[in-house]
Motif scaffolding. Structure first.
Motif, PDB file in Angstrom:
ATOM      1  N   LYS A  50      26.660  43.474  32.866  1.00  0.00           N
ATOM      2  CA  LYS A  50      25.670  42.603  32.232  1.00  0.00           C
ATOM      3  C   LYS A  50      26.061  42.261  30.783  1.00  0.00           C
ATOM      4  O   LYS A  50      25.986  41.111  30.367  1.00  0.00           O
ATOM      5  CB  LYS A  50      24.314  43.303  32.245  1.00  0.00           C
ATOM      6  N   VAL A  51      26.448  43.280  30.022  1.00  0.00           N
ATOM      7  CA  VAL A  51      26.823  43.026  28.630  1.00  0.00           C
ATOM      8  C   VAL A  51      28.338  43.062  28.535  1.00  0.00           C
ATOM      9  O   VAL A  51      28.960  44.107  28.731  1.00  0.00           O
ATOM     10  CB  VAL A  51      26.211  44.087  27.687  1.00  0.00           C
ATOM     11  N   THR A  52      28.941  41.908  28.241  1.00  0.00           N
ATOM     12  CA  THR A  52      30.399  41.829  28.253  1.00  0.00           C
ATOM     13  C   THR A  52      30.899  40.807  27.248  1.00  0.00           C
ATOM     14  O   THR A  52      30.211  39.818  26.960  1.00  0.00           O
ATOM     15  CB  THR A  52      30.923  41.484  29.661  1.00  0.00           C
ATOM     16  N   SER A  53      32.113  41.056  26.767  1.00  0.00           N
ATOM     17  CA  SER A  53      32.765  40.087  25.886  1.00  0.00           C
ATOM     18  C   SER A  53      33.534  39.056  26.702  1.00  0.00           C
ATOM     19  O   SER A  53      34.130  38.144  26.145  1.00  0.00           O
ATOM     20  CB  SER A  53      33.759  40.824  24.974  1.00  0.00           C
ATOM     21  N   GLU A  84      21.588  41.376  39.841  1.00  0.00           N
ATOM     22  CA  GLU A  84      21.347  42.767  40.283  1.00  0.00           C
ATOM     23  C   GLU A  84      22.613  43.610  40.215  1.00  0.00           C
ATOM     24  O   GLU A  84      22.591  44.775  39.818  1.00  0.00           O
ATOM     25  CB  GLU A  84      20.810  42.780  41.717  1.00  0.00           C
ATOM     26  N   LEU A  85      23.731  42.988  40.596  1.00  0.00           N
ATOM     27  CA  LEU A  85      25.004  43.717  40.534  1.00  0.00           C
ATOM     28  C   LEU A  85      25.329  44.067  39.080  1.00  0.00           C
ATOM     29  O   LEU A  85      25.708  45.206  38.759  1.00  0.00           O
ATOM     30  CB  LEU A  85      26.125  42.856  41.137  1.00  0.00           C
ATOM     31  N   GLN A  86      25.150  43.092  38.185  1.00  0.00           N
ATOM     32  CA  GLN A  86      25.452  43.324  36.769  1.00  0.00           C
ATOM     33  C   GLN A  86      24.578  44.450  36.200  1.00  0.00           C
ATOM     34  O   GLN A  86      25.043  45.317  35.471  1.00  0.00           O
ATOM     35  CB  GLN A  86      25.209  42.052  35.958  1.00  0.00           C
ATOM     36  N   GLN A  87      23.301  44.421  36.570  1.00  0.00           N
ATOM     37  CA  GLN A  87      22.379  45.439  36.058  1.00  0.00           C
ATOM     38  C   GLN A  87      22.779  46.821  36.597  1.00  0.00           C
ATOM     39  O   GLN A  87      22.772  47.813  35.867  1.00  0.00           O
ATOM     40  CB  GLN A  87      20.947  45.089  36.505  1.00  0.00           C
ATOM     41  N   THR A  88      23.135  46.852  37.872  1.00  0.00           N
ATOM     42  CA  THR A  88      23.529  48.123  38.497  1.00  0.00           C
ATOM     43  C   THR A  88      24.722  48.729  37.771  1.00  0.00           C
ATOM     44  O   THR A  88      24.731  49.910  37.413  1.00  0.00           O
ATOM     45  CB  THR A  88      23.891  47.892  39.992  1.00  0.00           C
ATOM     46  N   LEU A  89      25.755  47.915  37.556  1.00  0.00           N
ATOM     47  CA  LEU A  89      26.961  48.465  36.925  1.00  0.00           C
ATOM     48  C   LEU A  89      26.670  48.839  35.476  1.00  0.00           C
ATOM     49  O   LEU A  89      27.136  49.866  34.983  1.00  0.00           O
ATOM     50  CB  LEU A  89      28.121  47.467  37.021  1.00  0.00           C
ATOM     51  N   ASN A  90      25.888  48.004  34.789  1.00  0.00           N
ATOM     52  CA  ASN A  90      25.552  48.303  33.397  1.00  0.00           C
ATOM     53  C   ASN A  90      24.788  49.619  33.268  1.00  0.00           C
ATOM     54  O   ASN A  90      25.107  50.460  32.438  1.00  0.00           O
ATOM     55  CB  ASN A  90      24.678  47.186  32.839  1.00  0.00           C
ATOM     56  N   GLU A 115      23.766  59.205  39.228  1.00  0.00           N
ATOM     57  CA  GLU A 115      23.698  57.753  38.969  1.00  0.00           C
ATOM     58  C   GLU A 115      24.846  57.013  39.651  1.00  0.00           C
ATOM     59  O   GLU A 115      24.666  55.906  40.168  1.00  0.00           O
ATOM     60  CB  GLU A 115      23.724  57.504  37.453  1.00  0.00           C
ATOM     61  N   LEU A 116      26.012  57.649  39.659  1.00  0.00           N
ATOM     62  CA  LEU A 116      27.151  56.995  40.326  1.00  0.00           C
ATOM     63  C   LEU A 116      26.898  56.909  41.826  1.00  0.00           C
ATOM     64  O   LEU A 116      27.213  55.893  42.469  1.00  0.00           O
ATOM     65  CB  LEU A 116      28.442  57.762  40.030  1.00  0.00           C
ATOM     66  N   GLU A 117      26.279  57.956  42.376  1.00  0.00           N
ATOM     67  CA  GLU A 117      25.956  57.926  43.815  1.00  0.00           C
ATOM     68  C   GLU A 117      24.954  56.813  44.105  1.00  0.00           C
ATOM     69  O   GLU A 117      25.066  56.074  45.095  1.00  0.00           O
ATOM     70  CB  GLU A 117      25.396  59.284  44.258  1.00  0.00           C
ATOM     71  N   GLN A 118      23.984  56.701  43.193  1.00  0.00           N
ATOM     72  CA  GLN A 118      22.991  55.627  43.348  1.00  0.00           C
ATOM     73  C   GLN A 118      23.674  54.248  43.275  1.00  0.00           C
ATOM     74  O   GLN A 118      23.351  53.336  44.031  1.00  0.00           O
ATOM     75  CB  GLN A 118      22.004  55.740  42.187  1.00  0.00           C
ATOM     76  N   ALA A 119      24.656  54.124  42.372  1.00  0.00           N
ATOM     77  CA  ALA A 119      25.372  52.840  42.241  1.00  0.00           C
ATOM     78  C   ALA A 119      26.084  52.496  43.545  1.00  0.00           C
ATOM     79  O   ALA A 119      26.027  51.352  44.018  1.00  0.00           O
ATOM     80  CB  ALA A 119      26.385  52.917  41.093  1.00  0.00           C
ATOM     81  N   LEU A 157      23.752  45.748  48.333  1.00  0.00           N
ATOM     82  CA  LEU A 157      24.069  44.404  47.844  1.00  0.00           C
ATOM     83  C   LEU A 157      25.097  43.718  48.734  1.00  0.00           C
ATOM     84  O   LEU A 157      25.077  42.502  48.889  1.00  0.00           O
ATOM     85  CB  LEU A 157      24.591  44.469  46.398  1.00  0.00           C
ATOM     86  N   ARG A 158      25.968  44.520  49.336  1.00  0.00           N
ATOM     87  CA  ARG A 158      26.972  43.890  50.199  1.00  0.00           C
ATOM     88  C   ARG A 158      26.289  43.157  51.349  1.00  0.00           C
ATOM     89  O   ARG A 158      26.658  42.041  51.716  1.00  0.00           O
ATOM     90  CB  ARG A 158      27.953  44.916  50.747  1.00  0.00           C
ATOM     91  N   LYS A 159      25.243  43.809  51.914  1.00  0.00           N
ATOM     92  CA  LYS A 159      24.519  43.152  53.022  1.00  0.00           C
ATOM     93  C   LYS A 159      23.935  41.831  52.545  1.00  0.00           C
ATOM     94  O   LYS A 159      23.946  40.832  53.248  1.00  0.00           O
ATOM     95  CB  LYS A 159      23.405  44.065  53.540  1.00  0.00           C
ATOM     96  N   ARG A 160      23.414  41.835  51.318  1.00  0.00           N
ATOM     97  CA  ARG A 160      22.796  40.601  50.811  1.00  0.00           C
ATOM     98  C   ARG A 160      23.847  39.554  50.476  1.00  0.00           C
ATOM     99  O   ARG A 160      23.634  38.353  50.682  1.00  0.00           O
ATOM    100  CB  ARG A 160      21.943  40.913  49.583  1.00  0.00           C
ATOM    101  N   ILE A 161      24.984  40.014  49.968  1.00  0.00           N
ATOM    102  CA  ILE A 161      26.035  39.047  49.620  1.00  0.00           C
ATOM    103  C   ILE A 161      26.523  38.319  50.866  1.00  0.00           C
ATOM    104  O   ILE A 161      26.870  37.147  50.819  1.00  0.00           O
ATOM    105  CB  ILE A 161      27.176  39.762  48.866  1.00  0.00           C
ATOM    106  N   ASP A 162      26.503  39.021  51.992  1.00  0.00           N
ATOM    107  CA  ASP A 162      26.920  38.367  53.235  1.00  0.00           C
ATOM    108  C   ASP A 162      25.919  37.301  53.674  1.00  0.00           C
ATOM    109  O   ASP A 162      26.166  36.572  54.629  1.00  0.00           O
ATOM    110  CB  ASP A 162      27.087  39.414  54.351  1.00  0.00           C
ATOM    111  N   THR A 163      24.771  37.235  52.995  1.00  0.00           N
ATOM    112  CA  THR A 163      23.776  36.222  53.395  1.00  0.00           C
ATOM    113  C   THR A 163      23.451  35.226  52.276  1.00  0.00           C
ATOM    114  O   THR A 163      22.596  34.360  52.458  1.00  0.00           O
ATOM    115  CB  THR A 163      22.449  36.903  53.813  1.00  0.00           C
TER     116      THR A 163
END
Ligand code: FAD
Length: 630
Positions: free
Chosen positions: A217-220, A486-492, A503-507, A514-520
């Protein structure tokens, strides 16, 4: 079948940043017909944004500098996880690549004696960054483009066709690498403007696609950094190394929200800027880790003297490697000593004249004036960490840039190994030139040695078309913008600067959802300039690299460079010997495996004192070192 424009080249370079352009020049100079493909306009690659400079041990400002010192600094910065051969080649060849750039027309800032000027940067023992004010990347790209134009003029004189041997396809995105019988046969993509498809038949493809920052989410990083090259490499069967190592630059803008994350160059600190907390304290003196204690000043007075007398003083801790400074800022904010908008203060106004700041940091002056209404010649900046660079990337042979898939090459930020667990500032621009040249050469030699060119299979092209058009067939599916957010927030939130197992397990779980949603995800109709469609296609890449980062971060049970585990706070010598390697299956699912880190030869180990090696090596490695010495 859908209309597809077809092209045939010897070498296709994906990416027109520093690495891609340097690779393309080399392939063309080796006599190969070369295509350069870029998502953005030609000249707008991410490299343009590089500010501080390119690190090369030319010794122009301090004659004590040489490749051995640069090699040592790079290995220390990467906490000894660098591929030693890459660090060696880089340190040895960077000066030549910089001087060569001047033969292409670059003009770096000068010392009073007329040599290329070099500035200080974090982790570099001597002033080492060749620079053009704080717009070095712009000069680098301008010059490489100019060299390409001059090669095209040569080709015109010889053939009557400017594009006979080197052609640029701008605003063109590659979505698939194609291979036949296990070797690269070409690549497939679309023109962003028209949405029309293109096929490149080529036995060698050089990936020079840059980084992955847009997954956070926060990136240069700029919009192009969607990890395409990393994902293309994985899908074609190549390996990614050490994706857990993500550099959070300590100083990004924290305000206003619309520009949060935009970089504040390290040159501000290299030129005398200091970090203070809300109490006005120069807090970095409290955060010098043991491994660096001998090289950094203990008092403000000593740190300040270093700017004018570096031979007799140690440098200030504001110039520690980026991972150390980013963690320190994070800790100060967490302890409630941050600035009003959640960062810390970066102060150059009280330390340098307005004239100095205007001359050395013109872009920073304008950036703060125009975006935040802050005059950095009069007031401090508010800064905080921002996702900046990925050290992880495609595993390559250091000498040729060859990936593990025949015909696939990689150079620049998309490749892995060179920077270990943390890149030193300035080492990327020189990396692009050194390894861009090597990859271009490697690709040309590979093509020259091929008995026959692999032929693109029609079925593979049909499959590439279907994948590209799939988002149009999912009317009613989720918006790609929502899923991206959502992906950006998750990784951030879960895979950021400080990481923990739950937290890493949750990620990893969220990424699976998200993969299921990305396929749609559904694209709005129409292929003509359709950013929603483009994002649908980029998203699968961002998700894939996000999964690599999360899984590798979960696996590595130690803290090192751009990977800090709250639950495993120290460095472990045993983990230092482990490269984490990501591969993917046909369903884009990622697996992480252990692979030994290539062992540094003794002649390079001897460049370090034994006491320093002891901070990084295992007992067994040290015993072997001692035995060889006796
Ligand atoms: P890039 O320059 O990013 O080029 C990538 C290219 O790939 C682009 O042309 C893009 O369009 C293309 N591309 C990507 N995906 C596709 C696709 N699917 N199809 C077709 N084309 C594609 N480093 C330093 O050493 N010194 C500095 O002072 C410095 N300052 C920096 C300042 C900022 C603000 C930032 C963000 C980074 C800075 N860095 C610096 C880091 C450095 O700029 C980058 O690491 C480097 O420029 C990456 O170069 P590259 O050639 O690998 O990729």
């Amino acid at each position: 079948m859908t209309d597809i424009e077809r092209h045939s080249y010897d070498v296709v370079v994906i990416g027109a940043g520093g690495a891609g352009l340097r690779a393309a020049i080399e392939a063309r100079l080796a006599g190969k017909r070369t295509a350069i493909i870029c998502k953005s306009l030609f000249g707008k690659a991410h490299t343009v944004m590089a500010e501080g400079g390119a690190a090369a041990a030319m010794g122009n400002v301090n004659p004590n500098d040489n490749w051995q010192v640069h090699f040592r600094d790079t290995m220390r910065g990467g906490k000894f996880m660098n591929h030693w051969r890459m660090a060696e080649l880089h340190a040895k060849e960077a000066p030549e690549r910089i001087w060569e750039l001047e033969t292409y027309g670059a003009l770096f800032d000068r010392t009073p004696e007329g040599k290329i000027s070099q500035r200080n940067f974090g982790g570099h023992e001597y002033p080492r960054l060749a620079h053009v004010g704080d717009r070095t990347g712009l000069e680098l790209i301008r010059t490489l483009q100019q060299k390409i134009v001059s090669l095209q003029q040569e080709d015109y004189a010889a053939t009557g066709d400017y594009e006979a041997n080197i052609r640029v396809f701008a605003e063109t995105t590659i979505t698939e690498i194609l291979s036949t019988g296990g070797a690269v046969s070409g690549c497939f993509g679309y023109y962003r403007e028209s949405g029309d498809f293109l096929l490149f038949e080529a036995p060698a493809v050089v990936l020079a696609t840059g980084g992955i920052g847009k997954s956070f989410k926060v990136t240069s990083n700029s919009w192009e950094y969607t990890g395409d090259g990393h994902a293309l490499a994985l899908r074609s069967g190549a390996k990614l190394l050490n994706m857990e190592f993500v550099q959070f630059h300590p100083t990004g803008m924290v305000w206003p929200p619309s520009v949060k994350g935009i970089l504040v160059t390290e040159s501000v600190r290299g030129d005398g800027g200091v970090l203070r907390n809300a109490d006005g304290k120069r807090f970095m003196f409290d955060y010098v880790p043991d491994v660096f204690r001998k090289q950094y000043a203990e008092t403000e007075e000593e740190g300040d003297r270093w700017y004018t007398d570096p031979d007799n003083n140690r440098r200030p801790p504001e110039l520690l490697p980026r991972d150390e400074v980013a963690r320190a800022i994070n800790a100060e904010v967490k302890a409630g000593r941050g600035s009003p908008r959640g960062g810390v203060f970066l102060d150059i106004a009280s330390r340098r004249s307005a004239e100095f700041i205007h001359k050395r940091l013109p872009s920073m002056y304008h950036q703060f004036k125009e975006l935040a209404d802050v005059d950095i010649t009069k007031e401090p900046m508010e800064v905080g960490p921002t996702c900046h660079y990925v050290m992880g990337g495609v595993e390559v042979d250091p000498d040729t840039g060859a990936a593990t898939v025949p015909g696939l090459f990689a150079a620049g930020e998309v490749s892995g190994g060179m920077h270990g667990s943390n890149r030193l500032g300035g080492n990327s621009l020189s990396d692009l030139l050194v390894f861009g040249k090597r990859a271009g050469d490697g690709a040309a030699s590979y093509v020259a040695g091929l008995p026959a060119r692999p032929v693109v299979a029609d079925d593979d092209v049909t499959a590439a078309v279907q994948t590209a058009l799939a988002p149009f067939e999912r009317a009613g599916g989720p918006s790609p913008y929502e899923v991206h957010a959502e992906l950006q927030q998750t990784l951030n939130d879960l895979v950021g600067i400080i990481r923990r197992q739950p937290e890493l397990e949750q990620a990893v779980e969220r990424i699976a959802e998200l993969r299921k949603r990305i396929d749609t995800v559904a694209a709005p109709p129409g292929r003509r300039y359709n950013p929603g469609w483009h994002l649908c296609l980029d998203l699968r890449n961002m998700l894939m690299v996000g999964e690599c980062v999360a899984r590798a971060a979960l696996e590595r049970q130690e803290s090192r460079g751009g990977h800090t585990r709250d639950d495993y706070p120290g460095m472990s010598a045993d983990w230092r010997q482990v490269n984490l390697v990501c591969t993917a299956n046909d369903a884009d699912e990622v697996t992480v495996a252990h692979q030994p880190l290539p062992e540094m030869p003794r002649r390079l180990q001897e460049l370090f004192e034994r006491s320093e090696l002891a901070k990084y090596l295992t007992e067994a490695e040290l015993a072997a070192f001692d035995q060889a010495a006796s």
